[in-house]
Write a protein that holds these residues in place. Structure first.
Motif, PDB file in Angstrom:
ATOM      1  N   SER A 123       0.837  -1.196   0.000  1.00 22.51           N
ATOM      2  CA  SER A 123       0.000   0.000   0.000  1.00 22.51           C
ATOM      3  C   SER A 123       0.872   1.245   0.000  1.00 22.51           C
ATOM      4  O   SER A 123       1.953   1.251   0.596  1.00 22.51           O
ATOM      5  N   CYS A 124       0.376   2.273  -0.629  1.00 19.97           N
ATOM      6  CA  CYS A 124       1.065   3.571  -0.685  1.00 19.97           C
ATOM      7  C   CYS A 124       0.047   4.633  -0.325  1.00 19.97           C
ATOM      8  O   CYS A 124      -0.967   4.789  -1.013  1.00 19.97           O
ATOM      9  N   ALA A 125       0.305   5.362   0.753  1.00 19.19           N
ATOM     10  CA  ALA A 125      -0.635   6.376   1.214  1.00 19.19           C
ATOM     11  C   ALA A 125       0.106   7.675   1.501  1.00 19.19           C
ATOM     12  O   ALA A 125       1.291   7.671   1.839  1.00 19.19           O
ATOM     13  N   ALA A 126      -0.610   8.776   1.369  1.00 17.05           N
ATOM     14  CA  ALA A 126      -0.048  10.087   1.669  1.00 17.05           C
ATOM     15  C   ALA A 126      -0.622  10.595   2.979  1.00 17.05           C
ATOM     16  O   ALA A 126      -1.817  10.438   3.237  1.00 17.05           O
ATOM     17  N   SER A 127       0.216  11.193   3.778  1.00 18.94           N
ATOM     18  CA  SER A 127      -0.241  11.729   5.053  1.00 18.94           C
ATOM     19  C   SER A 127       0.280  13.142   5.241  1.00 18.94           C
ATOM     20  O   SER A 127       1.126  13.610   4.482  1.00 18.94           O
ATOM     21  N   GLY A 128      -0.232  13.807   6.256  1.00 16.76           N
ATOM     22  CA  GLY A 128       0.213  15.163   6.540  1.00 16.76           C
ATOM     23  C   GLY A 128      -0.749  16.221   6.062  1.00 16.76           C
ATOM     24  O   GLY A 128      -0.419  17.408   6.071  1.00 16.76           O
ATOM     25  N   GLY A 129      -1.926  15.819   5.651  1.00 14.68           N
ATOM     26  CA  GLY A 129      -2.920  16.780   5.194  1.00 14.68           C
ATOM     27  C   GLY A 129      -3.857  16.122   4.205  1.00 14.68           C
ATOM     28  O   GLY A 129      -3.831  14.905   4.033  1.00 14.68           O
ATOM     29  N   ILE A 130      -4.674  16.935   3.562  1.00 13.36           N
ATOM     30  CA  ILE A 130      -5.602  16.405   2.572  1.00 13.36           C
ATOM     31  C   ILE A 130      -4.922  16.510   1.219  1.00 13.36           C
ATOM     32  O   ILE A 130      -4.913  17.572   0.584  1.00 13.36           O
ATOM     33  N   LYS A 144      -5.741   1.843  -7.715  1.00 11.44           N
ATOM     34  CA  LYS A 144      -5.853   3.059  -6.881  1.00 11.44           C
ATOM     35  C   LYS A 144      -7.254   3.149  -6.327  1.00 11.44           C
ATOM     36  O   LYS A 144      -8.225   3.052  -7.101  1.00 11.44           O
ATOM     37  N   ASP A 145      -7.360   3.307  -5.043  1.00 11.29           N
ATOM     38  CA  ASP A 145      -8.649   3.501  -4.383  1.00 11.29           C
ATOM     39  C   ASP A 145      -8.794   5.001  -4.139  1.00 11.29           C
ATOM     40  O   ASP A 145      -8.175   5.550  -3.226  1.00 11.29           O
ATOM     41  N   LYS A 164     -10.141   6.095  -0.651  1.00 13.87           N
ATOM     42  CA  LYS A 164      -9.177   5.991   0.450  1.00 13.87           C
ATOM     43  C   LYS A 164      -7.875   6.715   0.150  1.00 13.87           C
ATOM     44  O   LYS A 164      -7.032   6.860   1.034  1.00 13.87           O
ATOM     45  N   ASN A 165      -7.711   7.135  -1.107  1.00 10.72           N
ATOM     46  CA  ASN A 165      -6.486   7.827  -1.512  1.00 10.72           C
ATOM     47  C   ASN A 165      -5.258   6.954  -1.272  1.00 10.72           C
ATOM     48  O   ASN A 165      -4.242   7.401  -0.713  1.00 10.72           O
ATOM     49  N   VAL A 166      -5.359   5.720  -1.693  1.00  9.94           N
ATOM     50  CA  VAL A 166      -4.292   4.742  -1.516  1.00  9.94           C
ATOM     51  C   VAL A 166      -4.036   4.044  -2.850  1.00  9.94           C
ATOM     52  O   VAL A 166      -4.974   3.780  -3.612  1.00  9.94           O
ATOM     53  N   VAL A 167      -2.775   3.778  -3.121  1.00  9.33           N
ATOM     54  CA  VAL A 167      -2.377   3.015  -4.306  1.00  9.33           C
ATOM     55  C   VAL A 167      -1.862   1.658  -3.829  1.00  9.33           C
ATOM     56  O   VAL A 167      -1.065   1.597  -2.889  1.00  9.33           O
TER      57      VAL A 167
END
Length: 116
Positions: free
Chosen positions: A20-27, A70-71, A74-77
């Motif tokens: 999984s690849c997710a971004a964090s630290g804000g929208i 890509k979901d 959920k903003n996840v790859v």
């Protein structure tokens, strides 16, 4: 923005893992992304790529075994890896294109080890 990969581990040949690849630290919206890998003593290479229009690209050596998706909710790859081989052993990295300018952000990688 931080990009974080997860899901790596030790698996036997023929097994499966889902990264999984997710971004964090804000929208932040992941518009597109690529999964890369770097094996011991090797250069980093592209494994799979997904564009914002849904176009997919795979390295020849993973076609039929790996699936990138890509979901958006959920903003996840994801990278679904099946029929894993010892040669797939590597650190897997996500290059996420984020935001209105699709800036590139790399994660620190997740280790995948395929061994009996």
């Amino acid at each position: 923005v931080q990009v974080v990969e997860s899901g790596g581990g030790l698996v036997q040949p023929g097994g499966s893992l889902r990264l999984s690849c997710a971004a964090s630290g804000g929208i932040y919206v992941i518009n597109a992304a690529g999964w890369y890998r770097q094996g011991p003593g090797k250069e980093r290479e592209l494994v799979a790529d997904i564009r914002s229009d849904g176009t997919l690209k795979y390295a020849d050596y993973v076609k039929g075994r790996f699936t990138i998706s890509k979901d958006n909710a959920k903003n996840v790859v994801y990278l679904q890896m099946n029929s894993l081989k010892p040669d797939d052993t590597a650190v897997y990295y996500c290059d996420a294109e984020i935001g209105i300018y699709s800036s590139h952000y790399w994660g620190r990688g997740t280790q995948v080890t395929v061994s009996s």
